[in-house]
Every structure is written in C-alpha cells, then in structure tokens.
Enzyme design. Structure first.
Site: not given
Ligand code: CAO
Length: 418
Positions: A18, A141, A170, A249-250
């Site tokens: 998001q 979030e 988010d 607020g106030g």
């Molecule tokens: N081709 C190949 N690999 C890809 C890709 C693509 N097109 N797009 C994504 N990937 C890979 C990434 O490189 C990553 O690989 P590694 O783990 O090997 O480095 C993997 O997919 C997963 O990435 P991710 O960041 O989505 O990981 P996740 O699902 O484990 O975590 C989240 C999700 C949201 C917790 C994390 O991304 C995060 O903390 N983000 C920052 C904060 C944020 O924006 N959070 C809000 C999300 S909304 O609630």
C-alpha cells in the site's frame, strides 16, 4: 498539449502492498506515465490478497494501482536487470518500498541508479529511517502506528493501545513521499540533478501525531492536560494518556448517541463545544440558562462537568436521528457531523458528484468503487481508470525501450517477462 499537470513525467513504480502504490497511483492520476514493475509470478502480493471474486485481481490491488501500466519482469535475471537499467536511464522517478536491503541485493542501490541516470529521483519507503536502531525491520501498517505514537494515544484510557482504521502508516507515508518527490522534481529542474527521497512510516505517523508531542511537553510542565477527560477528576501519569473521543485542540468534543444507537452501531454524531459559540450551543440544545450560569459560562467552569454536559446533550439527541440532529445544529453553527459508515459513504450522492468516490471499469471484473482524488484542481479533473492486469503492458514497454519482436519473444521464452 496535455491538460494533465504531470504529463511527460515517467515513473518506475517498483512498489508493493500500500505505502508505495498509494504514492505512485496519485502521480498517475495527475498525469505521470507510471510503469508498475512486478514479479512475473503473481506480481504485487495484493493482487491475490482478500479476493472477493476467485482468480480476479483483488480490490486491494485495483484500488491502489489505477491508471498505471504493468511490466512483469524478473529483475533478478541478467536480462531482466538490463531492461530495468534501460528503463532507469529514461525515467524521472523510481519509487520502491521493499524490505530493507532488497534493492541493494538486486544490484539496484541508490548509488548505482544515480550513476545510471543522475537526473532520476529515487523515492524510498521503509518502516524506520536510516538512523533508527530498528531500521532492519519489515513493517506493515499497524506496526508503524504502534511505533509512531498513534496507537499509544488512540482509544480509551482503561483499554489497550488502539489502531486507527485509517492508513496512517501506509497511504499517509505514500502521500508524504509524493510531496518529497515533487519537491525534488522542482529542485532537479533548477539543478539538473536527482536525489534520494526517503520517508519512513514511523516518521510519517509521528508527523500526524504532532499534537500529542505538544501534549507530552505540556504534561511535563504542568502535570495535567485540561482538555482530556482525565481532568480534573482522574490521574495523569508521565506520558500522554489515551483520551477516548476528546477533541484534540482547545475545543472539547465527544461522540454522542442519537436515536437508534441501541441497534445501529453508527447512530452517533461528533459534537464540538466551540468556546466562542457557547451561547448559541446552549440555546440549541435547550439549556439557555447555562449561558448565564457561572458553573457553565466559561470553558474552565465547564470542564469539571463536561461529561455531565455531554450526557444532557445526549438526552436532547434521544429523539433525533444523527441527520436530524446535524440539520438542527448547523443552524446554530455548532461544529458537528454524523458518524458515517462505509456503506453510507459509498452510497453518498455528494461523494459521487465531487469525484471523491468513483465507479471505475475494470477489465474482467466489471465496475467497482474506489476513492478518487481528494485533491481538487480548478484547471484539471483527474480521470480515474482501472488498474492493469499483470504484465498487460510488458510488450508495449519493451518495444518503447527498443526491443524488437524477436528480443521480446526470447524474453518470454526465458520466463524473464510475462
Ligand atoms: N523481480 C525479481 N524479484 C523481485 C521483483 C521482481 N520484479 N520484485 C520484488 N522482488 C523481490 C525482492 O527483491 C525481494 O527479494 P529478496 O528478499 O531476495 O531481497 C523479494 O522479492 C520480496 O521483497 P519484499 O520487500 O516484498 O519482501 P517481503 O514480502 O518479505 O516484505 C514488506 C514485505 C512490506 C514487509 C517489506 O517490503 C517492507 O518492510 N517494506 C518497507 C516498508 C513498507 O513499505 N511497508 C508497507 C507495506 S504496506 O503495509
């Protein structure tokens, strides 16, 4: 010339869930060409989260990715990375919100991207900022609401910390990032140089919880917070407490029951006692004697009995629906509103008229409702469209980058793109 303010701005949307998508969606509404880069297998995880129709992109995805194009590509393969680097060379903005370190692991660090295209602005969302000792955490979030001060200050004093239904972690972070990106575009137009723009979810939540930091310092100075329900009868500790539905607020306020509250969970209004409107407020609710009564005449005098006053107002509200109550109170200039359910908002004709809620046509699904632009322009009206299917624009984007039909076929065969 296009009437869209951001026409000509090319954005690589390397985001998911998001926070990032909310930012890039708004850039797309305002006219930027936003290319969503997604994994060939499944794409953005929200495509299949909380589905209401089997096998179709979920509303979670469609409501955060409208007006974009989708390029499905595995950027971890050498060929996929090459496509990504070509795209970077000719784009204005890249936005990512992967887990900490993911961009570096893909060989797409800020330094590398800046070298490839010094004009490009790199937008990044993480849970915590670089200086935080929690900057390695993955964050969603509610984690951000907990860490940013929203949870500890929301809810009732005798209950646990509470999460808001609004996406303070988010979408709010995405909006902050958008402000940063547009600011960096203005600077780039002057200097020719892009920069990295980072926003952490904890910081963006705290920015919206600013008044509670105000209250913390007041509490430390005087030992109490006069507008909180705890004052003057309850106790204050050393941190800002949860204040229930008190006005921030106030001007004291509270959620008050209206006719039908016993069966309708949203038969309530928010009622504010505006200091400068006390005389008319007292008259409106049938207590004109309170105008002259020294126990009621000033905010200070009222505060010790504020809950009794709200109780009296609830007696006045008992035979009025929330809409009837607001219709009466608006005549007396009392700041108030009905508590509106999502059902009421979805069906509200005014929301449709303003374009704040829009019905959108989505391939394969049919129509659905989404929240349109809350920002209104005098010279431009955002046209909210559907969201792309996974890889819907892969071939088109590759062709724009100079790949011929044969190259594109090979990328498909190698499962680099979809
Ligand atoms: N081709 C190949 N690999 C890809 C890709 C693509 N097109 N797009 C994504 N990937 C890979 C990434 O490189 C990553 O690989 P590694 O783990 O090997 O480095 C993997 O997919 C997963 O990435 P991710 O960041 O989505 O990981 P996740 O699902 O484990 O975590 C989240 C999700 C949201 C917790 C994390 O991304 C995060 O903390 N983000 C920052 C904060 C944020 O924006 N959070 C809000 C999300 S909304 O609630």
């Amino acid at each position: 010339m296009s009437d869209k303010p951001l026409a000509g701005i090319k954005v690589i949307d390397f985001t998911g869930v998001q926070a990032g998508p909310a930012c890039t969606q708004m850039l797309a509404w305002f006219g930027a060409d936003v290319i969503k880069v997604e994994r060939p297998q499944g794409g953005d995880v929200t495509r299949n989260q909380l589905r209401d129709i089997p096998d179709l992109d979920a509303l979670y995805f469609t409501m955060l990715n409208s007006n974009k194009r989708s390029l499905a590509i595995n950027t971890k393969t050498p060929e996929g990375k090459e496509v990504m680097e070509k795209l970077i060379r000719e784009s204005d903005i890249l936005v990512e919100n992967f887990a900490p370190g993911a961009m570096d692991r893909m060989g797409l660090s800020w330094e590398h991207i800046h070298e490839l295209n010094p004009r490009l602005i790199f937008g990044s969302v993480k849970g915590f900022n670089d200086d935080s000792s929690w900057n390695d955490l993955k964050v969603y979030e509610n984690v951000a609401q907990a860490a940013g001060g929203a949870a500890s200050t929301t809810g009732f004093w005798d209950g646990p910390p509470t999460i808001s239904g609004s996406a303070l972690g988010d979408s709010n972070t995405g909006m902050h990032l958008m402000i940063g990106l547009l600011t960096a575009i203005i600077q780039r137009n002057a200097t020719g140089l892009g920069q990295k723009v980072s926003v952490s979810m904890q910081d963006a939540v705290l920015n919206l919880t600013r008044v509670k930091l105000r209250d913390q310092q007041r509490l430390e100075k005087v030992g109490y917070l006069e507008e909180y329900p705890q004052y003057p009868h309850g106790e204050f500790g050393d941190a800002v407490p949860r204040g229930g539905n008190a006005g921030g607020g106030g001007q004291p306020g509270w959620i008050l029951k209206c006719k039908g509250w016993e069966t309708d969970p949203n038969a309530y209004i928010y009622f504010t006692i505006q200091e400068q409107n006390w005389k008319r407020t007292a008259e409106a609710i049938g207590h004109p004697e309170w105008v002259e009564d020294p126990d009621y005449t000033s905010a200070r005098a009222r505060q010790p009995r504020i809950m009794e006053i709200f109780g009296e107002i609830e007696k006045w509200l008992a035979d009025k629906t929330k809409y009837e109550a607001v219709d009466i109170l608006r005549e007396w200039e009392v700041p108030c509103a009905p508590v509106l359910s999502m059902k009421e908002l979805a069906e509200d004709p005014d929301m449709r008229k303003s374009g704040t809620i829009v019905e959108v046509e989505q391939k394969e699904r049919g129509t659905y409702l989404t929240v349109g632009s809350p920002v209104k322009f005098s010279g431009f009206k955002p046209d909210i469209k559907g969201a792309p299917l996974l890889g819907e624009h892969t071939d088109e984007v590759l062709a724009d980058l100079g790949y011929d039909a044969d190259d594109i076929r090979k990328l498909h065969e190698g499962q680099v793109v979809a």
